[in-house]
Design a protein around this motif. Structure first.
Motif, PDB file in Angstrom:
ATOM      1  N   UNK A 227       0.844  -1.189   0.000  1.00 27.95           N
ATOM      2  CA  UNK A 227       0.000   0.000   0.000  1.00 27.95           C
ATOM      3  C   UNK A 227       0.889   1.251   0.000  1.00 27.95           C
ATOM      4  N   UNK A 228       0.371   2.403  -0.400  1.00 28.00           N
ATOM      5  CA  UNK A 228       1.148   3.637  -0.315  1.00 28.00           C
ATOM      6  C   UNK A 228       1.625   3.907   1.105  1.00 28.00           C
ATOM      7  N   UNK A 229       2.712   4.648   1.207  1.00 20.34           N
ATOM      8  CA  UNK A 229       3.273   4.968   2.503  1.00 20.34           C
ATOM      9  C   UNK A 229       2.442   5.988   3.255  1.00 20.34           C
ATOM     10  N   UNK A 230       2.790   6.239   4.536  1.00 21.68           N
ATOM     11  CA  UNK A 230       1.969   7.126   5.374  1.00 21.68           C
ATOM     12  C   UNK A 230       1.890   8.557   4.858  1.00 21.68           C
ATOM     13  N   UNK A 231       2.940   9.055   4.214  1.00 19.54           N
ATOM     14  CA  UNK A 231       2.904  10.439   3.745  1.00 19.54           C
ATOM     15  C   UNK A 231       1.890  10.617   2.616  1.00 19.54           C
ATOM     16  N   UNK A 232       1.890   9.679   1.688  1.00 18.42           N
ATOM     17  CA  UNK A 232       0.943   9.783   0.578  1.00 18.42           C
ATOM     18  C   UNK A 232      -0.488   9.557   1.065  1.00 18.42           C
ATOM     19  N   UNK A 233      -0.663   8.666   2.028  1.00 22.77           N
ATOM     20  CA  UNK A 233      -2.009   8.451   2.576  1.00 22.77           C
ATOM     21  C   UNK A 233      -2.510   9.700   3.309  1.00 22.77           C
ATOM     22  N   UNK A 234      -1.590  10.351   4.050  1.00 23.14           N
ATOM     23  CA  UNK A 234      -1.973  11.574   4.747  1.00 23.14           C
ATOM     24  C   UNK A 234      -2.334  12.680   3.756  1.00 23.14           C
ATOM     25  N   UNK A 235      -1.617  12.756   2.657  1.00 20.48           N
ATOM     26  CA  UNK A 235      -1.934  13.753   1.638  1.00 20.48           C
ATOM     27  C   UNK A 235      -3.323  13.489   1.043  1.00 20.48           C
ATOM     28  N   UNK A 248       5.720  21.201   1.884  1.00 12.93           N
ATOM     29  CA  UNK A 248       6.730  20.472   2.639  1.00 12.93           C
ATOM     30  C   UNK A 248       6.601  18.984   2.463  1.00 12.93           C
ATOM     31  N   UNK A 249       7.397  18.236   3.199  1.00  9.30           N
ATOM     32  CA  UNK A 249       7.451  16.791   3.016  1.00  9.30           C
ATOM     33  C   UNK A 249       6.109  16.133   3.266  1.00  9.30           C
ATOM     34  N   UNK A 250       5.414  16.543   4.303  1.00 13.37           N
ATOM     35  CA  UNK A 250       4.129  15.921   4.608  1.00 13.37           C
ATOM     36  C   UNK A 250       3.091  16.229   3.547  1.00 13.37           C
ATOM     37  N   UNK A 251       3.353  17.191   2.722  1.00 11.55           N
ATOM     38  CA  UNK A 251       2.448  17.483   1.620  1.00 11.55           C
ATOM     39  C   UNK A 251       2.959  16.884   0.335  1.00 11.55           C
ATOM     40  N   UNK A 252       3.897  15.985   0.415  1.00 11.35           N
ATOM     41  CA  UNK A 252       4.352  15.289  -0.767  1.00 11.35           C
ATOM     42  C   UNK A 252       5.711  15.726  -1.266  1.00 11.35           C
ATOM     43  N   UNK A 253       6.369  16.674  -0.623  1.00  9.92           N
ATOM     44  CA  UNK A 253       7.671  17.131  -1.069  1.00  9.92           C
ATOM     45  C   UNK A 253       8.753  16.133  -0.700  1.00  9.92           C
ATOM     46  N   UNK A 254       9.983  16.404  -1.116  1.00  9.57           N
ATOM     47  CA  UNK A 254      11.027  15.423  -0.897  1.00  9.57           C
ATOM     48  C   UNK A 254      11.495  15.365   0.538  1.00  9.57           C
TER      49      UNK A 254
END
Length: 491
Positions: A227-235, A248-254
């Motif tokens: 499954x997608x990782x936690x950052x992509x799921x949070x986005x 930022x990273x939590x919004x999909x940045x590096x």
């Protein structure tokens, strides 16, 4: 003078540009540039040029190719020969790959305080790429360099679009178009999906952003069974909820650059096809679940580390979130590395989240390590382990990571409690041992086949012993292999 590698290979001088064509010419220049300023031994160059097809004329043919390269360079002092081999001298900034790395580091460093300037620097860096690096050249040394630069390029793209989104470029169609093309080219790169989702969402295209998430999930499940990782799921959750999404990273940045801690691949790696295939099957056949470790066990010098590192380099594309490596020194003269120390190194390598306020207790470090690895696809190589107790704190908790352990001990307790798979490594078959010696010694091995067989017997078909014997032979070029084999018999 300028050496152009990021695409078709060229040498640019004041009086013109010459394309470096042909596999042998490109290989010779590539290997010399990969070790620019260092002496490259003759056997390393002949091995890269002709591999297993070496013959007694290899040395003379190398001299011919070096002469031709000197002619192209137009400066004989650039490419010199000494007792340790050939050395190509370059000046700072002359190699485009070096300039790319310098500009990329500068752009990433600028990203937080000046995103618009960072974006300009990163676009300049990425503009140096004109095509595939070392296309068609199957040389391990060049393959390692190409992989590192390609990963750096993807990190530069991620930093670029993060900076442009932070600078307000997310509402334009150009960023969306460029990210769409990159996502199509790298469908398993979650951070690119996240950046595209962010750009679409901030442009008012919420439905399309959610469609990108669904496509990302389909690729990940189909290709990797994850499954997608936690950052992509949070986005996705934020987009569904209509919440603000930042760059930022939590919004999909590096994230910080993924760790790439593998040692260099072993030169002239020979044989072990069955063992490599077994490791491939364990990965591809989904037999590794829940981060069950794979233990490569065998006697000293049998090539456990070489096998693990070589396979890790072959498989690293399956681990886009990075590769962690530690030598646990379980069988060396020094005391084994405590698990807490190894964890501290891993946590620092995983970025600011891991290295900030380092926990004092090993159990707390292990818990943070498992948290950081949750949902990420990493390869963890634990080399020269002493015991199961040393390994246990270093195991991830989820199913997305693969752990490869090498040890002289079978680590039975790790199999009983953690369900580890064991791969027993035996000595090289005689045929593979001959191939290795020929690769290391070239024409000298071809000239004395009986002495080669004697050396193999004296070294008990252990790869490490064979490499030491070959280095002894290289350090004494006036002695015959027969004399060396006799000396080893006396010892």
């Amino acid at each position: 003078m300028e050496f152009v590698l990021l695409g078709s290979m060229e040498i640019r001088r004041r009086d013109g540009t010459e394309e470096v064509s042909g596999r042998l010419r490109r290989t010779l220049l590539g290997v010399l540039l990969a070790r620019a300023g260092e002496a490259v031994p003759v056997d390393v160059l002949t091995g890269a040029l002709w591999g297993e097809h070496l013959d007694e004329r290899a040395g003379a043919r190398l001299q011919l190719h070096v002469h031709r390269l000197r002619t192209v360079l137009g400066d004989r002092d650039r490419l010199s020969f000494g007792p340790d081999g050939y050395r190509l001298r370059t000046l700072p900034g002359e190699v485009d790959a070096e300039r790319f790395e310098t500009l990329t580091a500068e752009g990433i460093e600028l990203a937080e305080r000046d995103p618009l300037r960072a974006a300009a620097v990163l676009r300049e860096a990425l503009g140096l790429w004109r095509g595939e690096l070392f296309a068609g050249l199957d040389v391990p040394l060049l393959g390692d360099w190409a992989h590192r630069l390609t990963e750096r390029r993807l990190a530069a793209y991620e930093a670029l679009y993060t900076a442009e989104l932070a600078g307000g470029a997310g509402a334009g169609g150009g960023v969306v178009a460029e990210l769409t093309a990159l996502v199509r080219e790298h469908p398993l790169r979650e951070r690119l999906h996240g950046l595209l989702m962010t750009a679409l969402y901030r442009s008012g295209r919420r439905v399309e952003a959610l469609a990108v998430y669904r496509e990302a999930r389909e690729h990940l499940v189909a290709e990797l069974g994850l499954e997608p990782g936690p950052e992509l799921r949070e986005l996705e959750r934020r987009v569904l909820a209509g919440e603000p999404v930042g760059p930022g990273r939590r919004a999909g940045g590096p994230a910080p650059l993924p760790p790439a801690q593998l040692p260099a691949d072993v030169p002239r790696f020979t044989g072990r096809e069955a063992e490599l295939a077994a490791l491939d099957r364990l990965l591809a056949g989904s037999q590794i679940t829940g981060s069950l470790p794979v233990v490569v066990a065998g006697t000293a010098g049998v090539g456990k580390t070489a096998l693990a590192v070589h396979w890790a380099h072959r498989a690293r594309a399956r681990f886009p979130d990075g590769q962690l490596y530690v030598d646990l020194a379980g069988d060396g003269p020094d005391r084994p590395v405590p698990p807490g120390d190894a964890l501290a190194g891993f946590l620092r390598a995983l970025g600011p989240e891991g290295g900030t306020a380092m926990p004092r207790e090993t159990a707390e470090r292990a818990a943070r390590f498992r948290t950081l690895l949750d949902g990420r696809r990493l390869l963890v190589v634990l080399d020269n382990a002493h015991s199961a107790e040393q390994v246990r704190p270093l195991l991830p908790g989820g199913p997305s990571c693969v752990v490869l352990v090498t040890s002289r001990n079978p680590l039975t307790a790790l199999a009983v409690r953690e369900g580890a798979h064991r791969l027993s490594l035996e000595r090289l078959p005689p045929a593979d041992a001959r191939v290795l010696i020929r690769a290391l010694l070239g024409t000298r091995a071809l000239a004395e086949p009986r002495a080669v067989d004697t050396l193999i017997e004296r070294c008990a078909r252990l790869p490490l012993a064979l490499r030491i014997a070959a280095e002894l032979a290289r350090s004494q070029p006036t002695r015959t292999l027969t004399e060396l084999a006799g000396e080893l018999a006396d010892r």
